[in-house]
Design a protein around this motif. Sequence first.
Motif, PDB file in Angstrom:
ATOM      1  N   GLY A  90       0.644  -1.005   0.186  1.00 21.02           N
ATOM      2  CA  GLY A  90       0.091  -0.004   0.041  1.00 21.02           C
ATOM      3  C   GLY A  90       0.839   1.241   0.062  1.00 21.02           C
ATOM      4  N   HIS A  91       2.072   1.141   0.427  1.00 24.24           N
ATOM      5  CA  HIS A  91       3.044   2.576   0.627  1.00 24.24           C
ATOM      6  C   HIS A  91       3.851   2.330  -0.582  1.00 24.24           C
ATOM      7  N   PHE A  92       3.775   1.808  -1.739  1.00 23.59           N
ATOM      8  CA  PHE A  92       4.713   1.814  -2.773  1.00 23.59           C
ATOM      9  C   PHE A  92       4.674   3.365  -3.219  1.00 23.59           C
ATOM     10  N   LEU A  93       3.601   4.055  -3.376  1.00 24.05           N
ATOM     11  CA  LEU A  93       3.678   5.291  -4.028  1.00 24.05           C
ATOM     12  C   LEU A  93       4.253   6.366  -2.731  1.00 24.05           C
ATOM     13  N   LEU A 125       3.078   3.526 -22.264  1.00 30.11           N
ATOM     14  CA  LEU A 125       3.321   4.646 -21.840  1.00 30.11           C
ATOM     15  C   LEU A 125       2.505   5.825 -22.505  1.00 30.11           C
ATOM     16  N   THR A 126       1.536   5.463 -23.419  1.00 33.37           N
ATOM     17  CA  THR A 126       0.745   6.410 -24.071  1.00 33.37           C
ATOM     18  C   THR A 126       0.033   7.538 -23.028  1.00 33.37           C
ATOM     19  N   SER A 127      -0.257   8.626 -23.939  1.00 32.09           N
ATOM     20  CA  SER A 127      -1.248   9.486 -22.912  1.00 32.09           C
ATOM     21  C   SER A 127      -2.618   8.738 -22.666  1.00 32.09           C
ATOM     22  N   GLU A 128      -2.937   7.982 -23.733  1.00 31.50           N
ATOM     23  CA  GLU A 128      -4.394   7.256 -23.581  1.00 31.50           C
ATOM     24  C   GLU A 128      -4.326   6.422 -22.396  1.00 31.50           C
ATOM     25  N   ASN A 129      -3.251   5.715 -22.255  1.00 37.28           N
ATOM     26  CA  ASN A 129      -3.062   4.860 -20.985  1.00 37.28           C
ATOM     27  C   ASN A 129      -3.114   5.486 -19.759  1.00 37.28           C
ATOM     28  N   VAL A 130      -2.553   6.508 -19.805  1.00 36.58           N
ATOM     29  CA  VAL A 130      -2.470   7.386 -18.465  1.00 36.58           C
ATOM     30  C   VAL A 130      -3.875   7.877 -18.280  1.00 36.58           C
ATOM     31  N   LYS A 131      -4.425   8.399 -19.118  1.00 39.29           N
ATOM     32  CA  LYS A 131      -5.712   8.831 -18.996  1.00 39.29           C
ATOM     33  C   LYS A 131      -6.881   7.733 -18.505  1.00 39.29           C
ATOM     34  N   ASN A 132      -6.527   6.697 -19.222  1.00 41.34           N
ATOM     35  CA  ASN A 132      -7.382   5.561 -18.245  1.00 41.34           C
ATOM     36  C   ASN A 132      -7.215   5.096 -17.140  1.00 41.34           C
ATOM     37  N   MET A 133      -5.970   5.215 -16.694  1.00 44.86           N
ATOM     38  CA  MET A 133      -5.494   4.905 -15.137  1.00 44.86           C
ATOM     39  C   MET A 133      -6.244   6.074 -14.292  1.00 44.86           C
ATOM     40  N   PHE A 152      -6.355   2.670  -8.257  1.00 42.97           N
ATOM     41  CA  PHE A 152      -5.286   3.302  -8.822  1.00 42.97           C
ATOM     42  C   PHE A 152      -3.829   2.670  -8.603  1.00 42.97           C
ATOM     43  N   ARG A 153      -3.782   2.313  -7.410  1.00 40.03           N
ATOM     44  CA  ARG A 153      -2.287   1.411  -6.984  1.00 40.03           C
ATOM     45  C   ARG A 153      -1.936   0.315  -7.807  1.00 40.03           C
ATOM     46  N   LEU A 154      -3.126  -0.471  -7.792  1.00 39.31           N
ATOM     47  CA  LEU A 154      -3.100  -1.765  -8.671  1.00 39.31           C
ATOM     48  C   LEU A 154      -2.726  -1.503 -10.104  1.00 39.31           C
ATOM     49  N   VAL A 155      -3.177  -0.713 -10.638  1.00 37.60           N
ATOM     50  CA  VAL A 155      -2.969  -0.326 -12.201  1.00 37.60           C
ATOM     51  C   VAL A 155      -1.860   0.406 -12.614  1.00 37.60           C
ATOM     52  N   ILE A 156      -1.513   0.992 -11.685  1.00 36.37           N
ATOM     53  CA  ILE A 156      -0.217   1.757 -12.051  1.00 36.37           C
ATOM     54  C   ILE A 156       1.134   1.021 -11.615  1.00 36.37           C
ATOM     55  N   ASP A 157       0.854   0.016 -10.989  1.00 44.48           N
ATOM     56  CA  ASP A 157       2.061  -0.904 -10.229  1.00 44.48           C
ATOM     57  C   ASP A 157       2.088  -2.123 -10.864  1.00 44.48           C
ATOM     58  N   ALA A 158       1.147  -2.490 -12.046  1.00 43.25           N
ATOM     59  CA  ALA A 158       1.162  -3.518 -12.848  1.00 43.25           C
ATOM     60  C   ALA A 158       2.300  -3.757 -13.804  1.00 43.25           C
TER      61      ALA A 158
END
Length: 348
Positions: free
Chosen positions: A101-104, A226-234, A243-249
């Motif tokens: 949980g404290h990765f970020l 790493l596209t902006s579309e992927n970031v927008k989806n996250m 959020f943490r699960l999708v960013i750390d996958a």
Amino acid sequence: MNLRTFLSLAALFFLTGVSATPIGQSGVASSAAKAPGTKCTSFDDRKEWRDLTIEQRLSYINAVLCLHKLPPRDPTRAATSRYEEFQATHILLTDRVHSVGHFLPWHRHLGTLYGNALREECGYNGPTAYWDWSRDADVSTPILESPIFDPVTGFGGDGVPGTYTLPPDPKNESAIGPFPGFGGRIWKGCVMDGPFKDTVFHLGPGRMITDHCLVRGVDDQWKRMLTSENVKNMLKARTYEEFRLVIDAFNGIHGGGHILVGGEMTNTYSAGADPLFYLHHANLDRVWWHWQQADPANRLYDLSGPTTKGGNIPITLDFELDFPALGPNITVRDTMDSSLEPNCFTYE
């Protein structure tokens, strides 16, 4: 002579003619530490690498080189320099600060401590830099044409094939892979241009202690992660847990930035050998910051996840984070609001 060549030559003159002077281990340029949770009186307005001036980029690089020259504060550990001390702390705590949980929060404060060291110990006076890889992933030009890989005003380019061989690993400490079919491309070779081409690193791969070069294996195919579309989806995530699960996958923007650069950056433990590690994680933090700022009433202190990898004890805001040889322990709560000490930053 074209404009890019002229700027590169001018920058090379600056880089070789001006060096950051170590201020000293005590960080005498810093003001007295303020209590966590107090309101910030000044801010680090963090910027994307290519939005820094040429002078700021060169000053930043000089400060990183300066950290390589400074001795470690804790001589009892394997780190041979202040720079390696940051890497050594990440190696030491890797199993405790990933997939939790404290990765970020932990990596946010690591970046703050690193930026403070550049300024307070090596005289850098510009903003903390991040690498918005989406600006490179959204275009068709090769990633190595990004200013981040410039040999003079960036961090050097790709590894050269045939210049590096992974060391024997009888104790299984290297933590390589697994990347079936990609091993030779990921650990392609030594970076032979740029400001770190002659730097010798002593920690890594993994938990090993070996003398080696800066190793990369840049691969354009990972730009798709790493596209902006992927970031927008996250950023559509409704909760911190989502959020943490999708960013750390592995197939998310965290893993994508690491494997795009390749080499030591793909090693969960020793990735901090590459100075791009800090710009990559600063951008991950920027994405989290934007997610928080979109709904601060509900997201600023939203937190979830386990305290240990695979564990079942939930993280709390009072969970203590440690940073051996880098700074005092703080709580997760202390990292959450960028307008409060010890954070004091914004992102463009």
